[in-house]
Design a protein around this motif. Structure first.
Motif, PDB file in Angstrom:
ATOM      1  N   VAL A  41       0.815  -1.223   0.000  1.00 53.69           N
ATOM      2  CA  VAL A  41       0.000   0.000   0.000  1.00 53.69           C
ATOM      3  C   VAL A  41       0.847   1.271   0.000  1.00 53.69           C
ATOM      4  O   VAL A  41       0.315   2.370   0.103  1.00 53.69           O
ATOM      5  N   LYS A  42       2.170   1.108  -0.147  1.00 53.59           N
ATOM      6  CA  LYS A  42       3.030   2.304  -0.095  1.00 53.59           C
ATOM      7  C   LYS A  42       2.761   3.241  -1.260  1.00 53.59           C
ATOM      8  O   LYS A  42       2.974   4.440  -1.158  1.00 53.59           O
ATOM      9  N   THR A  43       2.318   2.694  -2.398  1.00 54.38           N
ATOM     10  CA  THR A  43       2.044   3.536  -3.565  1.00 54.38           C
ATOM     11  C   THR A  43       0.837   4.424  -3.303  1.00 54.38           C
ATOM     12  O   THR A  43       0.856   5.609  -3.614  1.00 54.38           O
ATOM     13  N   HIS A 141      19.957  -6.478  -5.738  1.00 56.99           N
ATOM     14  CA  HIS A 141      19.374  -5.130  -5.856  1.00 56.99           C
ATOM     15  C   HIS A 141      19.680  -4.264  -4.638  1.00 56.99           C
ATOM     16  O   HIS A 141      20.083  -3.112  -4.774  1.00 56.99           O
ATOM     17  N   ARG A 142      19.459  -4.804  -3.430  1.00 54.02           N
ATOM     18  CA  ARG A 142      19.749  -4.008  -2.223  1.00 54.02           C
ATOM     19  C   ARG A 142      19.960  -4.934  -1.026  1.00 54.02           C
ATOM     20  O   ARG A 142      20.994  -5.568  -0.938  1.00 54.02           O
ATOM     21  N   SER A 143      19.004  -5.019  -0.113  1.00 50.72           N
ATOM     22  CA  SER A 143      19.240  -5.761   1.118  1.00 50.72           C
ATOM     23  C   SER A 143      18.943  -7.246   0.939  1.00 50.72           C
ATOM     24  O   SER A 143      18.491  -7.688  -0.115  1.00 50.72           O
ATOM     25  N   THR A 171      11.473 -11.991  -0.495  1.00 50.83           N
ATOM     26  CA  THR A 171      12.425 -11.299  -1.362  1.00 50.83           C
ATOM     27  C   THR A 171      11.676 -10.350  -2.290  1.00 50.83           C
ATOM     28  O   THR A 171      10.461 -10.510  -2.523  1.00 50.83           O
ATOM     29  N   HIS A 172      12.394  -9.363  -2.789  1.00 47.66           N
ATOM     30  CA  HIS A 172      11.822  -8.375  -3.718  1.00 47.66           C
ATOM     31  C   HIS A 172      12.851  -8.163  -4.832  1.00 47.66           C
ATOM     32  O   HIS A 172      13.922  -7.608  -4.584  1.00 47.66           O
ATOM     33  N   ALA A 173      12.525  -8.620  -6.029  1.00 47.17           N
ATOM     34  CA  ALA A 173      13.469  -8.495  -7.150  1.00 47.17           C
ATOM     35  C   ALA A 173      13.326  -7.120  -7.798  1.00 47.17           C
ATOM     36  O   ALA A 173      12.780  -6.976  -8.900  1.00 47.17           O
ATOM     37  N   SER A 176      14.068  -5.971 -11.448  1.00 46.46           N
ATOM     38  CA  SER A 176      13.130  -6.130 -12.569  1.00 46.46           C
ATOM     39  C   SER A 176      12.878  -4.787 -13.253  1.00 46.46           C
ATOM     40  O   SER A 176      12.544  -4.737 -14.433  1.00 46.46           O
ATOM     41  N   TYR A 177      13.084  -3.687 -12.513  1.00 46.16           N
ATOM     42  CA  TYR A 177      12.881  -2.362 -13.105  1.00 46.16           C
ATOM     43  C   TYR A 177      13.936  -2.054 -14.175  1.00 46.16           C
ATOM     44  O   TYR A 177      13.785  -1.107 -14.935  1.00 46.16           O
ATOM     45  N   ASP A 178      15.018  -2.832 -14.180  1.00 40.70           N
ATOM     46  CA  ASP A 178      16.075  -2.610 -15.182  1.00 40.70           C
ATOM     47  C   ASP A 178      16.002  -3.615 -16.324  1.00 40.70           C
ATOM     48  O   ASP A 178      16.872  -3.610 -17.203  1.00 40.70           O
ATOM     49  N   SER A 217       7.281  -7.934  -7.034  1.00 42.42           N
ATOM     50  CA  SER A 217       7.371  -6.570  -7.540  1.00 42.42           C
ATOM     51  C   SER A 217       6.364  -6.568  -8.683  1.00 42.42           C
ATOM     52  O   SER A 217       6.007  -7.643  -9.165  1.00 42.42           O
ATOM     53  N   THR A 218       5.923  -5.423  -9.110  1.00 42.44           N
ATOM     54  CA  THR A 218       4.923  -5.409 -10.186  1.00 42.44           C
ATOM     55  C   THR A 218       5.426  -6.113 -11.447  1.00 42.44           C
ATOM     56  O   THR A 218       4.713  -6.971 -11.999  1.00 42.44           O
ATOM     57  N   PRO A 219       6.651  -5.815 -11.923  1.00 40.44           N
ATOM     58  CA  PRO A 219       7.066  -6.488 -13.172  1.00 40.44           C
ATOM     59  C   PRO A 219       7.177  -8.005 -13.031  1.00 40.44           C
ATOM     60  O   PRO A 219       6.729  -8.743 -13.913  1.00 40.44           O
ATOM     61  N   LEU A 233       2.230 -13.258  -2.810  1.00 41.52           N
ATOM     62  CA  LEU A 233       2.765 -12.320  -3.795  1.00 41.52           C
ATOM     63  C   LEU A 233       2.498 -10.893  -3.308  1.00 41.52           C
ATOM     64  O   LEU A 233       1.392 -10.590  -2.849  1.00 41.52           O
ATOM     65  N   ARG A 234       3.527 -10.045  -3.429  1.00 43.14           N
ATOM     66  CA  ARG A 234       3.349  -8.638  -3.080  1.00 43.14           C
ATOM     67  C   ARG A 234       3.539  -7.786  -4.342  1.00 43.14           C
ATOM     68  O   ARG A 234       4.423  -8.075  -5.149  1.00 43.14           O
ATOM     69  N   ALA A 235       2.733  -6.751  -4.500  1.00 43.14           N
ATOM     70  CA  ALA A 235       2.932  -5.787  -5.594  1.00 43.14           C
ATOM     71  C   ALA A 235       2.216  -4.506  -5.203  1.00 43.14           C
ATOM     72  O   ALA A 235       1.221  -4.552  -4.471  1.00 43.14           O
ATOM     73  N   GLY A 236       2.735  -3.372  -5.687  1.00 42.80           N
ATOM     74  CA  GLY A 236       2.168  -2.097  -5.269  1.00 42.80           C
ATOM     75  C   GLY A 236       1.866  -1.127  -6.391  1.00 42.80           C
ATOM     76  O   GLY A 236       0.740  -0.645  -6.544  1.00 42.80           O
ATOM     77  N   VAL A 237       2.856  -0.857  -7.243  1.00 46.41           N
ATOM     78  CA  VAL A 237       2.704   0.258  -8.177  1.00 46.41           C
ATOM     79  C   VAL A 237       1.712  -0.057  -9.303  1.00 46.41           C
ATOM     80  O   VAL A 237       1.181   0.846  -9.954  1.00 46.41           O
ATOM     81  N   PHE A 238       1.415  -1.333  -9.499  1.00 50.50           N
ATOM     82  CA  PHE A 238       0.489  -1.747 -10.567  1.00 50.50           C
ATOM     83  C   PHE A 238      -0.862  -1.051 -10.441  1.00 50.50           C
ATOM     84  O   PHE A 238      -1.576  -0.900 -11.424  1.00 50.50           O
TER      85      PHE A 238
HETATM   86  C1  LIG Z   1       9.710  -5.234  -0.205  1.00 54.94           C
HETATM   87  C2  LIG Z   1       8.857  -4.810  -1.328  1.00 54.94           C
HETATM   88  N1  LIG Z   1       7.880  -5.626  -1.750  1.00 54.94           N
HETATM   89  C3  LIG Z   1       7.072  -5.295  -2.773  1.00 54.94           C
HETATM   90  C4  LIG Z   1       7.237  -4.110  -3.443  1.00 54.94           C
HETATM   91  C5  LIG Z   1       6.285  -3.773  -4.565  1.00 54.94           C
HETATM   92  O1  LIG Z   1       6.932  -3.507  -5.753  1.00 54.94           O
HETATM   93  P1  LIG Z   1       6.134  -2.780  -6.939  1.00 54.94           P
HETATM   94  O2  LIG Z   1       5.821  -1.415  -6.482  1.00 54.94           O
HETATM   95  O3  LIG Z   1       7.035  -2.871  -8.108  1.00 54.94           O
HETATM   96  O4  LIG Z   1       4.887  -3.579  -7.137  1.00 54.94           O
HETATM   97  C6  LIG Z   1       8.248  -3.231  -3.039  1.00 54.94           C
HETATM   98  C7  LIG Z   1       8.462  -1.966  -3.734  1.00 54.94           C
HETATM   99  O5  LIG Z   1       9.417  -1.260  -3.553  1.00 54.94           O
HETATM  100  C8  LIG Z   1       9.080  -3.591  -1.954  1.00 54.94           C
HETATM  101  O6  LIG Z   1      10.046  -2.793  -1.514  1.00 54.94           O
END
Ligand SMILES: Cc1ncc(COP(=O)(O)O)c(C=O)c1O
Length: 379
Positions: A41-43, A141-143, A171-173, A176-178, A217-219, A233-238
């Motif tokens: 829900v961060k988006t 990618h990061r952590s 994990t969060h790939a 994929s944004y690249d 991640s969305t992609p 599955l987690r995704a936000g920006v979609f």
């Molecule tokens: C830990 C984690 N999970 C899921 C997501 C969702 O990725 P997206 O916004 O590409 O769907 C993010 C986005 O930064 C994230 O940091």
């Protein structure tokens, strides 16, 4: 019914039909993949949007800040993954949420953090119920801890021996944004899946239960062919999509549900510039398309109905001034928008543009304003 003309600009517009279409697309994919959906829900940071994303009123959801956790907990969400490795100064806040009836999950990716978290959770009555996930690095990618490293098991032992509730792995790939093209995206989705399943298998092989196996991640969510061994599955920006996602090819420009309503305030005719009252404060500084095949400047300019004006972008931005012009290298084509004309600008990155605003102005199919949905930013 009021229209866009009544709005003071800049304003953040949300095309409700596009958003609903984006949600339906992700839902269909989640159904096909046969996993649980834990939307990020961060988006959106907005109850009205999140309600449409969640499986039910209690969630589950993923958050990127504890302010998001507080906000959604106050609105009845009861299953929250805080998906940034925990800082010691946030543990008391997590325990407070857990004490208020929220099932909280947190992340660690190293032994020191695991020991500290276990100790702090053990010392609190609500602590034994907080779930702890190990973050795994699936793409550099990061952590995250490497899935094949001895440290993965050491973290799990530190949690278990310290009395913490080891909940699983995530994990969060973000790489994929690249990626370029569906073949690369599919490969990245499989890399994300296989890394996390390998980590879960190693833990189970060592006698450690691992009920949650979380990716997303969305992609990668949209590209995954299957998610065998994954539980959620987690995704936000979609939910809104943006120009970065369109540049990647995971959506069309017509799917971007968020735009900034701006007004023409002047011209520099000899330069081919149209000046708008939306600069980087309105769009954010995010230049996420700069590294892509098509650089969209600070945003792609559309007419008031949301149709792109061919090759017009924000080529420059000051704090409150946006400089609209044809893409660099293209000659002026005589387009003249009189002062007072309203345009809509599609953002590079939905999360960062939305973060500049206190609310979404929700736009219906006839361009009518249907609602104002508050949102928040900060920590
Ligand atoms: C830990 C984690 N999970 C899921 C997501 C969702 O990725 P997206 O916004 O590409 O769907 C993010 C986005 O930064 C994230 O940091």
């Amino acid at each position: 019914m009021s229209g866009l003309k009544d709005l003071e600009t800049p304003a953040l517009l949300l095309d409700e039909a596009r958003m609903d279409r984006n949600i339906a697309r992700m839902r269909a994919q989640v159904r096909r993949l046969g996993v649980r959906f834990r939307p990020h829900v961060k988006t959106n940071k907005c109850h009205e949007v999140a309600q449409r994303l969640m499986e039910g009123p209690e969630g589950p959801i993923t958050v990127s800040t504890l302010l998001e956790a507080d906000y959604f907990a106050q609105r009845g969400v009861r299953d929250i993954l805080y998906a940034v490795c925990i800082a010691p100064n946030k543990i008391a806040h997590v325990l407070d949420l857990q004490s208020r009836g929220v099932r909280m999950s947190i992340l660690v990716d190293n032994v020191d953090a695991a020991r500290l978290v276990a100790e702090r959770l053990r010392a609190h009555p609500a602590g034994r119920d907080v779930g702890v996930l190990i973050e795994v690095d699936s793409d550099g990618h990061r952590s995250g801890v490497q899935p094949d490293s001895p440290e993965l098991l050491a973290i799990a032992y530190a949690l278990r021996n310290g009395g913490a509730r080891m909940q699983g792995v995530m994990t969060h790939a973000g790489s994929s944004y690249d990626c370029r093209g569906w073949t690369a995206l599919r490969a990245m989705a499989e890399q994300e899946r296989s890394a996390i399943v390998r980590a879960a298998d190693r833990l189970r092989g060592a006698g450690i239960a691992c009920p949650v196996v979380s990716v997303g991640s969305t992609p990668t969510a949209l590209a995954a062919e299957h998610l065998q061994g994954v539980t959620e599955l987690r995704a936000g920006v979609f939910v809104f999509f943006d120009l970065v996602m369109a540049g990647l090819g995971v959506c069309e420009v017509d799917d971007v549900a968020l735009s900034v309503l701006a007004t023409v305030i002047g011209h520099q005719q000899e330069k081919g510039w149209t000046l708008l009252d939306a600069g980087w404060m309105a769009m954010s500084r995010d230049r996420g398309t700069a590294a892509q095949e098509v650089d969209q400047g600070y945003g792609l300019v559309c007419d008031i109905e949301g149709r792109p004006l061919a090759d017009y972008i924000l080529v420059g931005a000051n704090q409150e001034h946006g400089i609209m012009a044809r893409r660099p290298g293209l000659p002026a084509d005589g387009l003249h928008l009189p002062v007072g004309t309203q345009v809509r600008i599609l953002p590079n990155h939905a999360c960062s543009t939305a973060a500049q605003y206190p609310a979404y102005q929700v736009v219906g199919p006839q361009g009518e304003l249907r609602a104002r949905w508050p949102r928040f930013s900060g920590w």
